[in-house]
Design a protein around this motif. Sequence first.
Motif, PDB file in Angstrom:
ATOM      1  N   THR A 131       0.805  -1.223   0.000  1.00 43.32           N
ATOM      2  CA  THR A 131       0.000   0.000   0.000  1.00 43.32           C
ATOM      3  C   THR A 131       0.839   1.275   0.000  1.00 43.32           C
ATOM      4  O   THR A 131       0.302   2.379   0.031  1.00 43.32           O
ATOM      5  CB  THR A 131      -0.940   0.019   1.222  1.00 43.32           C
ATOM      6  OG1 THR A 131      -0.174  -0.195   2.412  1.00 43.32           O
ATOM      7  CG2 THR A 131      -1.999  -1.070   1.102  1.00 43.32           C
ATOM      8  N   ARG A 151      -6.062   3.538   1.860  1.00 49.88           N
ATOM      9  CA  ARG A 151      -5.145   2.416   1.593  1.00 49.88           C
ATOM     10  C   ARG A 151      -4.860   1.619   2.861  1.00 49.88           C
ATOM     11  O   ARG A 151      -4.721   0.394   2.819  1.00 49.88           O
ATOM     12  CB  ARG A 151      -3.852   2.947   0.970  1.00 49.88           C
ATOM     13  CG  ARG A 151      -4.002   3.297  -0.513  1.00 49.88           C
ATOM     14  CD  ARG A 151      -2.704   3.752  -1.125  1.00 49.88           C
ATOM     15  NE  ARG A 151      -2.419   5.147  -0.827  1.00 49.88           N
ATOM     16  CZ  ARG A 151      -1.241   5.624  -0.472  1.00 49.88           C
ATOM     17  NH1 ARG A 151      -0.208   4.795  -0.316  1.00 49.88           N
ATOM     18  NH2 ARG A 151      -1.071   6.906  -0.251  1.00 49.88           N
ATOM     19  N   ALA A 155      -5.611  -2.308   3.441  1.00 51.22           N
ATOM     20  CA  ALA A 155      -4.591  -3.207   3.988  1.00 51.22           C
ATOM     21  C   ALA A 155      -5.130  -3.975   5.192  1.00 51.22           C
ATOM     22  O   ALA A 155      -4.895  -5.186   5.332  1.00 51.22           O
ATOM     23  CB  ALA A 155      -3.347  -2.405   4.381  1.00 51.22           C
ATOM     24  N   HIS A 185      -4.046   0.231  -6.427  1.00 51.61           N
ATOM     25  CA  HIS A 185      -3.934  -0.788  -5.388  1.00 51.61           C
ATOM     26  C   HIS A 185      -4.981  -1.890  -5.574  1.00 51.61           C
ATOM     27  O   HIS A 185      -4.697  -3.070  -5.366  1.00 51.61           O
ATOM     28  CB  HIS A 185      -4.068  -0.168  -3.998  1.00 51.61           C
ATOM     29  CG  HIS A 185      -3.847  -1.149  -2.891  1.00 51.61           C
ATOM     30  ND1 HIS A 185      -2.736  -1.963  -2.832  1.00 51.61           N
ATOM     31  CD2 HIS A 185      -4.609  -1.481  -1.830  1.00 51.61           C
ATOM     32  CE1 HIS A 185      -2.810  -2.738  -1.762  1.00 51.61           C
ATOM     33  NE2 HIS A 185      -3.947  -2.467  -1.152  1.00 51.61           N
TER      34      HIS A 185
END
Length: 272
Positions: A131, A151, A155, A185
Amino acid sequence: MDTSPLPKPNFLIETKRLSKSFGDRPAVDQVDLRVGAGEIFGLIGPNGAGKSTLIKMLTTLLPPTSGDAFIAGFDLRRQSRDVRAAIGYVPQLVSADGALTGYENLLLSARLYLIPRSERAARIKEALEMTGLTEAADRLAQHYSGGMLRRLEIAQSTLHRPRLLVMDEPTVGLDPVARDMVWDHVRDLRARLGTTILLTTHVMQEVDALCDKVGILHRGKLVESGTPAELKASIGPKATLDDVFAAVAGKEADASGDYRDIRQTRRSAVSG
């Protein structure tokens, strides 16, 4: 009415006449949805169409009123614990704890997901690297930008390597640069881990950029489903997804959503 159980699916998500009512009001009305393994599937529709209710059912946060569903081969009703172990969920509202560092948030998630102690450090290190948050790991999450915070939340929700990641409005309130980083991502998750991703969004550009397939909810029903190209072609040679959305929702889209819907959306944007 056919009451036979839904057979074990060939899809990561498969629902059969899945419904949810609140009193006399159907919020999700007999939805048949299929999402293949490894797909990025976008769910769109006006406020009040039933997207959030459907998401909450698929993540076991709301029990269905009727119908059936399998998630990663598990029966939503009878194997809800297995379903929860197979999915990650990123809600609209902020889910990371601002009083903890990025690393501490991930450590807490690792414990909640029952990741063995011997694997936690490696999983967290990998998540931070994926990330782009390694350098910010020891910073309090309350000092993260909106994109960094999103992000971090992704995660957290993928530490246990779920087969399915469900994201509710993943880029709401983000600027274009932060939004593009979240998109990158999401693509990386699918490429590296084969993660299937179901997301809701109001951003048609997001659907075009990310989604293999898209479904349109309207008045609680799944009224259209297909690839972005197929849906656009059904309207005309130069049609956009905005045109598709307008054709399905019409003028009702402008009037959709109540005070609670609007307040929640704006709170989400501000918190991002």
